[in-house]
Design an enzyme around this catalytic site. Structure first.
Site, PDB file in Angstrom:
ATOM      1  N   HIS A  99      31.347  38.740  35.798  1.00 33.01           N
ATOM      2  CA  HIS A  99      31.489  39.661  36.849  1.00 33.01           C
ATOM      3  C   HIS A  99      33.055  39.869  37.345  1.00 33.01           C
ATOM      4  O   HIS A  99      33.522  41.188  37.574  1.00 33.01           O
ATOM      5  CB  HIS A  99      30.743  39.055  38.034  1.00 33.01           C
ATOM      6  CG  HIS A  99      29.343  39.305  37.996  1.00 33.01           C
ATOM      7  ND1 HIS A  99      28.802  38.614  37.446  1.00 33.01           N
ATOM      8  CD2 HIS A  99      28.491  40.282  38.497  1.00 33.01           C
ATOM      9  CE1 HIS A  99      27.239  38.995  37.481  1.00 33.01           C
ATOM     10  NE2 HIS A  99      27.156  40.000  38.173  1.00 33.01           N
ATOM     11  N   GLU A 100      33.742  38.924  37.213  1.00 28.94           N
ATOM     12  CA  GLU A 100      35.107  39.112  37.419  1.00 28.94           C
ATOM     13  C   GLU A 100      35.899  39.977  36.359  1.00 28.94           C
ATOM     14  O   GLU A 100      37.005  40.808  36.897  1.00 28.94           O
ATOM     15  CB  GLU A 100      36.031  37.768  37.414  1.00 28.94           C
ATOM     16  CG  GLU A 100      35.421  37.045  38.652  1.00 28.94           C
ATOM     17  CD  GLU A 100      35.696  37.509  40.264  1.00 28.94           C
ATOM     18  OE1 GLU A 100      36.837  38.031  40.000  1.00 28.94           O
ATOM     19  OE2 GLU A 100      35.244  37.478  41.158  1.00 28.94           O
TER      20      GLU A 100
END
Length: 427
Positions: A422-423
């Site tokens: 996600h990052e």
């Protein structure tokens, strides 16, 4: 006595016969009128229709008589109006035993009305703040390196297919196959990152490329891991080490390029040789869902441009201002962020994935569960993104358990892998 009863019986029989003849005459007249306006195929059909009409007439008369009796006896002023012990609809004992669809619809109407007023008030006060350059700047036309990088991503699945084909024919040892797959999957992720860092691209172009590259990476890991496991099962079958209850017995491992191509475009992250399929494509349904996708995507962009960007631009750095001001800014951003997240979820997980599944006749469309009924955070994370959850369970969690890693550590590893991606996607 017998003489006196005989005339009375004769009168009753005569009245009955008269009534029967009159009813028969009326039925015959009705059937004659029916036949004059309707074309029938045979006399038997006419007789059946007349019998049906008689039966229907009797049933209607019976219902009317029952209604008259109800009105006559049950709806009198002296009839009791309270006949049992009943709770109020909103009492604690009865509130969960009934439907609240009307209240839900009322809340939707109020929500739409309130937010429509806020949108109109915002436009009147601040004007039209949408800036297309945030999404498509002049650099977007020069983002051809990102576009070419996106077009070159299919080279990595093709390389993985070649490796699996060589491994299937035993041309490569197992360690070499694993090493090549590590290189291919790592390259499919680092190559787009390097292109994005070299090119000062627009936001939408970079996010789209990173989304594609992360999906390709997850699919390649699943493809390599699944084929590795199927090769191990095939060898166990040859040695007769697999129990007869194994679902893979009778389904030998084979590398099929068509199955890989379908997997790379299908709305799933878990590879298998075949998937449940639907019988046909509903074209009208696809058009309606695509129209919804355009509308909700535009609404999501409107919220970002009209509300979120001005708040961020007019805010101080959270570490430079006071805590109360930062809290106020965060709370002010919470509502539009919630709307954007809901629109994103609906557009991607419901509309887009279902459109793709319908076009590919992909049968398993459980892309999410009822996460809005989750009882805790852990249950929410298991329900809101089913493709990633199935991938984590299949390729991270259960392999950790099979290697005797504690359950808590396996959950932590799966969560860290999800957080990293996600990052990477948003960074």
């Amino acid at each position: 006595m017998a003489a006196s009863e005989a005339p009375e019986n004769h009168k009753m029989e005569t009245a009955t016969a008269t009534t029967a003849s009159s009813s028969t005459t009326s039925d015959l007249n009705f059937s004659v009128r029916r036949r004059s306006t309707t074309v029938t195929d045979s006399p038997s059909t006419e007789m059946m229709e007349s019998e049906d009409l008689k039966n229907n007439g009797k049933e209607c008369d019976k219902v009317k008589n029952e209604n008259r009796s109800d009105i006559k006896f049950y709806y009198r002023p002296s009839a009791p109006a309270h006949r049992g012990v009943r709770e109020s609809p909103l009492s604690s004992d009865a509130i969960f035993k009934q439907s609240h669809a009307g209240l839900f619809n009322l809340c939707i109407v109020v929500l739409v009305a309130v937010n429509s007023r806020l949108i109109i008030e915002n436009i009147i006060k601040y004007g039209w703040l949408i800036n297309s350059g945030f999404w498509f700047s002049s650099k977007s036309l020069r983002d051809w390196p990102l576009f070419m990088c996106c077009l070159s991503l299919p080279a990595f699945p093709f390389a993985a297919y070649l490796v699996e084909k060589l491994a299937y024919h035993n041309y490569l040892p197992q360690l070499v196959v694993v090493f090549l797959h590590i290189i291919i999957t790592t390259g499919s992720l680092l190559y787009p990152v390097s292109v994005i860092l070299r090119c000062d691209s627009a936001l939408l172009s970079g996010v789209t490329l990173m989304l594609f590259s992360c999906i390709v990476w997850l699919k390649l890991v699943s493809y390599a891991h699944t084929n590795y496991d199927m090769r191990a099962i095939s060898k166990s079958i040859d040695r007769e080490d697999v129990p007869s209850i194994s679902p893979y017995v009778g389904n030998p491992h084979d590398t099929n390029f068509k199955s890989l191509v379908y997997f790379m475009v299908a709305p799933t992250l878990c590879y298998q040789s075949s998937y449940p399929r639907t019988e046909f494509v509903r074209k009208g349904w696809v058009v309606r869902q695509f129209i919804k996708l355009i509308i909700f995507t535009g609404f999501m962009g409107f919220i970002i441009e009209q509300y979120i960007n001005p708040i961020i631009q007019n805010s101080q750095h959270p570490l430079k201002g006071n805590l109360l001001y930062a809290t106020e800014r965060i709370l002010k951003l919470s509502v539009p962020n919630l709307y954007v997240w809901l629109c994103m979820f609906y557009c991607f997980f419901h509309l887009w994935l279902n459109i793709l599944a319908e076009l590919l006749r992909f049968g398993d469309r459980e892309f999410y569960k009822d996460w809005w009924n989750a009882r805790n955070v852990e249950e929410y994370w298991r329900m809101w993104n089913m493709p990633v959850h199935k991938w984590m369970i299949r390729h991270i969690y259960f392999p950790c358990l099979r290697n005797k890693i504690p359950k808590g550590v396996a959950i932590l590893i799966a969560f860290l892998v999800s957080a990293v991606f996600h990052e990477v996607l948003l960074g």
